[in-house]
Write a protein that holds these residues in place. Structure first.
Motif, PDB file in Angstrom:
ATOM      1  N   GLU A 190      30.309  39.108  35.756  1.00 46.13           N
ATOM      2  CA  GLU A 190      30.119  40.258  36.642  1.00 46.13           C
ATOM      3  C   GLU A 190      30.788  40.048  37.993  1.00 46.13           C
ATOM      4  OE1 GLU A 190      26.183  41.795  36.994  1.00 46.13           O
ATOM      5  OE2 GLU A 190      25.748  41.607  34.851  1.00 46.13           O
ATOM      6  N   GLU A 191      30.648  38.851  38.556  1.00 44.70           N
ATOM      7  CA  GLU A 191      31.268  38.580  39.851  1.00 44.70           C
ATOM      8  C   GLU A 191      32.783  38.549  39.738  1.00 44.70           C
ATOM      9  OE1 GLU A 191      30.988  35.399  43.586  1.00 44.70           O
ATOM     10  OE2 GLU A 191      29.756  35.111  41.793  1.00 44.70           O
ATOM     11  N   MET A 192      33.293  37.953  38.673  1.00 41.82           N
ATOM     12  CA  MET A 192      34.742  37.921  38.451  1.00 41.82           C
ATOM     13  C   MET A 192      35.290  39.335  38.291  1.00 41.82           C
ATOM     14  SD  MET A 192      36.169  34.748  38.192  1.00 41.82           S
ATOM     15  CE  MET A 192      37.377  34.689  36.851  1.00 41.82           C
ATOM     16  N   VAL A 197      38.483  43.988  40.332  1.00 38.70           N
ATOM     17  CA  VAL A 197      38.600  45.416  40.647  1.00 38.70           C
ATOM     18  C   VAL A 197      38.923  45.621  42.126  1.00 38.70           C
ATOM     19  CG1 VAL A 197      37.322  47.590  40.789  1.00 38.70           C
ATOM     20  CG2 VAL A 197      37.098  46.142  38.755  1.00 38.70           C
ATOM     21  N   GLU A 198      38.323  44.823  42.993  1.00 38.81           N
ATOM     22  CA  GLU A 198      38.498  45.002  44.438  1.00 38.81           C
ATOM     23  C   GLU A 198      39.844  44.505  44.951  1.00 38.81           C
ATOM     24  OE1 GLU A 198      35.197  43.004  46.192  1.00 38.81           O
ATOM     25  OE2 GLU A 198      33.755  44.582  45.664  1.00 38.81           O
ATOM     26  N   ALA A 199      40.486  43.585  44.217  1.00 39.59           N
ATOM     27  CA  ALA A 199      41.767  43.021  44.684  1.00 39.59           C
ATOM     28  C   ALA A 199      42.837  44.109  44.752  1.00 39.59           C
ATOM     29  CB  ALA A 199      42.202  41.906  43.749  1.00 39.59           C
ATOM     30  N   ASP A 200      43.636  44.073  45.798  1.00 37.63           N
ATOM     31  CA  ASP A 200      44.671  45.097  45.972  1.00 37.63           C
ATOM     32  C   ASP A 200      46.021  44.674  45.405  1.00 37.63           C
ATOM     33  OD1 ASP A 200      45.312  43.144  47.766  1.00 37.63           O
ATOM     34  OD2 ASP A 200      45.150  44.388  49.561  1.00 37.63           O
ATOM     35  N   ASP A 201      46.103  43.468  44.901  1.00 39.52           N
ATOM     36  CA  ASP A 201      47.359  42.967  44.339  1.00 39.52           C
ATOM     37  C   ASP A 201      47.017  41.789  43.435  1.00 39.52           C
ATOM     38  OD1 ASP A 201      50.012  42.708  43.800  1.00 39.52           O
ATOM     39  OD2 ASP A 201      50.583  41.923  45.775  1.00 39.52           O
ATOM     40  N   GLU A 202      48.000  41.282  42.715  1.00 40.89           N
ATOM     41  CA  GLU A 202      47.738  40.128  41.862  1.00 40.89           C
ATOM     42  C   GLU A 202      48.863  39.107  41.954  1.00 40.89           C
ATOM     43  OE1 GLU A 202      49.266  41.120  37.419  1.00 40.89           O
ATOM     44  OE2 GLU A 202      47.534  42.304  38.082  1.00 40.89           O
ATOM     45  N   THR A 203      48.545  37.888  41.618  1.00 41.31           N
ATOM     46  CA  THR A 203      49.539  36.811  41.627  1.00 41.31           C
ATOM     47  C   THR A 203      50.423  36.916  40.385  1.00 41.31           C
ATOM     48  OG1 THR A 203      47.917  35.392  40.523  1.00 41.31           O
ATOM     49  CG2 THR A 203      48.067  35.241  42.922  1.00 41.31           C
ATOM     50  N   GLU A 204      51.416  36.066  40.311  1.00 42.57           N
ATOM     51  CA  GLU A 204      52.301  36.000  39.143  1.00 42.57           C
ATOM     52  C   GLU A 204      52.441  34.540  38.734  1.00 42.57           C
ATOM     53  OE1 GLU A 204      55.958  37.964  39.998  1.00 42.57           O
ATOM     54  OE2 GLU A 204      55.011  39.911  40.418  1.00 42.57           O
ATOM     55  N   LEU A 205      51.332  33.970  38.278  1.00 43.17           N
ATOM     56  CA  LEU A 205      51.280  32.546  37.969  1.00 43.17           C
ATOM     57  C   LEU A 205      51.097  32.248  36.475  1.00 43.17           C
ATOM     58  CD1 LEU A 205      48.881  31.504  40.889  1.00 43.17           C
ATOM     59  CD2 LEU A 205      51.379  31.267  40.833  1.00 43.17           C
ATOM     60  N   ARG A 236      39.899  33.328  44.754  1.00 49.26           N
ATOM     61  CA  ARG A 236      41.136  34.025  45.068  1.00 49.26           C
ATOM     62  C   ARG A 236      41.206  35.318  44.264  1.00 49.26           C
ATOM     63  NH1 ARG A 236      44.935  28.872  44.214  1.00 49.26           N
ATOM     64  NH2 ARG A 236      43.072  28.050  43.195  1.00 49.26           N
ATOM     65  N   PRO A 237      40.814  36.457  44.861  1.00 52.33           N
ATOM     66  CA  PRO A 237      40.773  37.723  44.127  1.00 52.33           C
ATOM     67  C   PRO A 237      42.080  38.110  43.452  1.00 52.33           C
ATOM     68  CG  PRO A 237      39.622  37.931  46.207  1.00 52.33           C
ATOM     69  CD  PRO A 237      40.284  36.597  46.238  1.00 52.33           C
ATOM     70  N   LYS A 238      43.206  37.821  44.091  1.00 55.25           N
ATOM     71  CA  LYS A 238      44.492  38.201  43.498  1.00 55.25           C
ATOM     72  C   LYS A 238      44.746  37.419  42.213  1.00 55.25           C
ATOM     73  CE  LYS A 238      46.692  39.727  47.789  1.00 55.25           C
ATOM     74  NZ  LYS A 238      47.855  39.578  48.720  1.00 55.25           N
ATOM     75  N   PHE A 239      44.344  36.168  42.186  1.00 59.26           N
ATOM     76  CA  PHE A 239      44.503  35.370  40.968  1.00 59.26           C
ATOM     77  C   PHE A 239      43.525  35.842  39.898  1.00 59.26           C
ATOM     78  CE2 PHE A 239      43.723  31.188  38.676  1.00 59.26           C
ATOM     79  CZ  PHE A 239      44.868  31.290  37.890  1.00 59.26           C
ATOM     80  N   ILE A 240      42.309  36.173  40.300  1.00 57.39           N
ATOM     81  CA  ILE A 240      41.322  36.689  39.350  1.00 57.39           C
ATOM     82  C   ILE A 240      41.830  37.991  38.727  1.00 57.39           C
ATOM     83  CG2 ILE A 240      38.992  37.647  39.128  1.00 57.39           C
ATOM     84  CD1 ILE A 240      38.147  35.697  41.361  1.00 57.39           C
ATOM     85  N   ARG A 241      42.446  38.829  39.546  1.00 59.36           N
ATOM     86  CA  ARG A 241      42.989  40.086  39.026  1.00 59.36           C
ATOM     87  C   ARG A 241      44.075  39.815  37.993  1.00 59.36           C
ATOM     88  NH1 ARG A 241      42.704  45.427  40.682  1.00 59.36           N
ATOM     89  NH2 ARG A 241      44.414  46.755  39.942  1.00 59.36           N
ATOM     90  N   GLU A 242      44.905  38.804  38.235  1.00 61.52           N
ATOM     91  CA  GLU A 242      45.938  38.487  37.247  1.00 61.52           C
ATOM     92  C   GLU A 242      45.309  37.983  35.949  1.00 61.52           C
ATOM     93  OE1 GLU A 242      49.995  35.881  36.409  1.00 61.52           O
ATOM     94  OE2 GLU A 242      48.738  35.378  38.142  1.00 61.52           O
ATOM     95  N   ILE A 243      44.263  37.159  36.049  1.00 61.17           N
ATOM     96  CA  ILE A 243      43.579  36.680  34.847  1.00 61.17           C
ATOM     97  C   ILE A 243      43.095  37.866  34.014  1.00 61.17           C
ATOM     98  CG2 ILE A 243      41.540  35.472  33.984  1.00 61.17           C
ATOM     99  CD1 ILE A 243      41.733  33.639  36.457  1.00 61.17           C
ATOM    100  N   PHE A 244      42.411  38.801  34.654  1.00 58.33           N
ATOM    101  CA  PHE A 244      41.887  39.975  33.947  1.00 58.33           C
ATOM    102  C   PHE A 244      43.018  40.847  33.416  1.00 58.33           C
ATOM    103  CE2 PHE A 244      37.890  38.639  35.445  1.00 58.33           C
ATOM    104  CZ  PHE A 244      36.901  39.402  34.843  1.00 58.33           C
TER     105      PHE A 244
END
Length: 319
Positions: A190-192, A197-205, A236-244
């Motif tokens: 749930e936290e992830m 959802v809240e991240a405005d961008d994502e990483t490329e890793l 790191r929200p941007k990394f979490i967004r990339e995972i999802f």
């Protein structure tokens, strides 16, 4: 027809102790759940520890049931195994089975056994557009399961055939392991999801997940995530967004391939991971473009619960 009649449902999974009461018309009288306690930094419980917590939780939840419902049960339905196949077994379900057998004997009422997976499917299907559809695809995405199923409805319960999913670890395990590595409590889904959802961008890793004939492996991306997070517990929200994002892309492709193989375009999404808002939005968008309808729940029944089990007990008794 007499519209009275009530079923007690019990489910004791690796994550939650759940009890519920439903009536003859499928109305939910009460739906009570309690997370099993996991020490911070750990990624789950041993079966013996989970079983012990269920034994402690069930009397307390049954007391709560009686505060909400003081009528008589017509039957008890319980989860006795993970999946509706021969040889499927986990010790945690013995807690619910023991309670159900004891209550049934004391009250002189029948008890009915179903699988945890069938309960997940029924909890979503019973309140969805697929309620009267006899065959459909279903995804069971939870902490320990990632399966694409060809499902045929039976009188009470389901015949399921696994046609895809993961060959190693589940989506839930990838998400929970990443969350725990970043300092979150288990389960971290749930936290992830909120941070993704809240991240405005994502990483490329991360590299993309390969999907073939509706099957995929997740140990590769799990290792990548572990290596990237090694030595750091920062969220790191941007990394979490990339995972999802990478997981959602793989899920969508798996479902598209499964639909193409079977010709079935209706897919029911069950299990705790299916409650992820990020995954729901990302997957639905891709499926719609391919003429596939994904049915998600809208009443909080994706995660572990005993409602579906109780509903199946009602079918067994009255249909």
């Amino acid at each position: 027809m007499n519209n009275s009649g009530y079923i007690l449902g019990v489910d004791t999974s690796n994550y939650k102790t759940s009890v519920a009461v439903t009536d003859r018309n499928g109305n939910i009288i009460c739906d009570l759940r309690r997370f099993l306690k996991v020490k911070r930094g750990e990624r789950g419980l041993r079966q013996s520890d989970a079983l012990f917590q269920h034994v402690k939780n069930l009397p307390e939840l049954m007391k709560d049931v009686r505060h909400k419902f003081d009528g008589r049960f017509d039957a008890v339905a319980y989860s006795s195994r993970p999946r509706p196949v021969e040889g499927s077994y986990m010790p945690v379900f013995l807690a619910g089975e023991s309670l159900a057998a004891s209550l049934a004997s004391a009250m002189d009422i029948p008890s009915f056994s179903f699988s945890h997976q069938e309960g997940h499917i029924e909890a979503i299907r019973a309140y969805s557009p697929l309620k009267n559809q006899n065959r459909f695809l279903a995804c069971h995405f939870s902490g320990g399961t990632c399966e694409l199923l060809d499902v045929t409805s039976e009188c009470a319960g389901y015949d399921v055939k696994i046609i895809g999913g993961t060959k190693d670890i589940s989506l839930g395990q990838v998400i929970d392991r990443a969350g725990v590595a970043m300092g979150m409590e288990f389960p971290a889904g749930e936290e992830m999801d909120r941070l993704a959802v809240e991240a405005d961008d994502e990483t490329e890793l991360l590299t993309s997940i390969r999907v073939k004939d509706s099957w995929l492996n997740l140990s590769g991306i799990d290792t990548q995530i572990k290596n990237i997070l090694m030595g750091s517990s920062d969220i790191r929200p941007k990394f979490i967004r990339e995972i999802f994002g990478k997981l959602s892309d793989a899920v969508a492709l798996m479902l598209i391939q499964g639909s193409q193989m079977t010709g079935i375009t209706d897919i029911l999404m069950a299990g705790g991971v299916s409650s992820s808002m990020f995954i729901r939005q990302a997957v639905s968008s891709k499926l719609e473009k391919n003429g596939i309808s994904a049915v998600f729940e809208n009443n909080g029944l994706s995660q572990d619960n005993a409602v579906g089990t109780a509903l199946l007990g009602g079918k067994k008794l009255w249909l």
